[in-house]
Design an enzyme around this catalytic site. Structure first.
Site, mmCIF file in Angstrom:
data_model
loop_
_atom_site.group_PDB
_atom_site.id
_atom_site.type_symbol
_atom_site.label_atom_id
_atom_site.label_comp_id
_atom_site.label_asym_id
_atom_site.label_seq_id
_atom_site.Cartn_x
_atom_site.Cartn_y
_atom_site.Cartn_z
ATOM 1 N N ALA A 13 -1.298 0.651 2.176
ATOM 2 C CA ALA A 13 -1.151 1.395 3.432
ATOM 3 C C ALA A 13 -2.222 2.472 3.551
ATOM 4 C CB ALA A 13 0.245 2.009 3.513
ATOM 5 N N CYS A 14 -2.105 3.518 2.769
ATOM 6 C CA CYS A 14 -2.977 4.688 2.912
ATOM 7 C C CYS A 14 -4.437 4.406 2.580
ATOM 8 C CB CYS A 14 -2.469 5.830 2.050
ATOM 9 S SG CYS A 14 -0.830 6.405 2.553
ATOM 10 N N VAL A 15 -4.714 3.335 1.853
ATOM 11 C CA VAL A 15 -6.097 2.956 1.555
ATOM 12 C C VAL A 15 -6.563 1.848 2.506
ATOM 13 C CG1 VAL A 15 -7.638 1.976 -0.200
ATOM 14 C CG2 VAL A 15 -5.935 3.695 -0.852
#
Length: 195
Positions: free
Chosen positions: A93-95
């Site tokens: 998600a965040c990457v």
């Protein structure tokens, strides 16, 4: 969020994030720090990194995708750079999400795969596959440092690089042992061949 990391040894991810941050500081690489919902469920950014950048505003966002946050986009643009190294939790998600959007916007993205973590190795690997297929370049934290240093005779950053590696990597442990076993004969960059 480290407690949920199952893709890698947590301490390895923890150390590799510090390798990236310390190398960025040493080589004066513009750095953007961001958290997601720090006051509700994610918590503060690790002090081992924020302490390196005490004047940096940490961008707290609500979205998993940092690219959706106007403050993050503004901070990225303010660097004046088109190449970015990304790391973080969670890889899926965040990457991956900002990577995909930044690639579409013409940025060149490198993902420090060993400085990311996820719920499982499968989740991490599939996320890395997706990002690479979209055009991101996978690297490691040590590779980042080595690409910045390039030459052990580069004396202005040599000791800083060695301090980072000694503190956070198996390579640094080996260097410490070699210095102990071989003394100063174990120097990588101190002596040049006669011209």
């Amino acid at each position: 969020m480290y407690q949920g990391v199952q893709s890698h040894d947590r301490i390895v991810v923890f150390n590799n994030i510090q390798i990236l941050a310390k190398a960025a500081k040493l080589f004066k690489i513009p750095t953007v720090l961001t958290t997601v919902a720090k006051d509700s469920f994610s918590g503060q950014f690790m002090p081992e990194v924020t302490g390196l950048f005490p004047k940096h505003a940490i961008i707290d966002r609500t979205s998993m995708n940092s690219w959706l946050d106007a403050g993050f986009r503004k901070a990225v643009a303010a660097t004046g750079r088109k190449k970015f190294v990304i790391a973080g939790l969670w890889t899926e998600a965040c990457v991956t999400f900002p990577t995909l959007d930044m690639l579409k916007e013409g940025y060149e993205i490198y993902i420090a795969a060993d400085a990311c973590g996820d719920l499982s190795l499968e989740a991490h690997n599939r996320s890395m596959d997706r990002a690479v297929q979209a055009g991101a370049v996978p690297i490691t934290s040590a590779q980042y440092v080595f690409e910045l240093q390039q030459d052990w005779a580069r004396s202005e950053t040599y000791e800083g690089v060695m301090d980072i590696l000694r503190a956070h990597s198996p390579y640094g442990i080996q260097v410490r042992f070699s210095k102990w076993a071989l003394g100063e004969h174990a120097s990588e960059g101190g002596v040049r061949a006669a011209e």
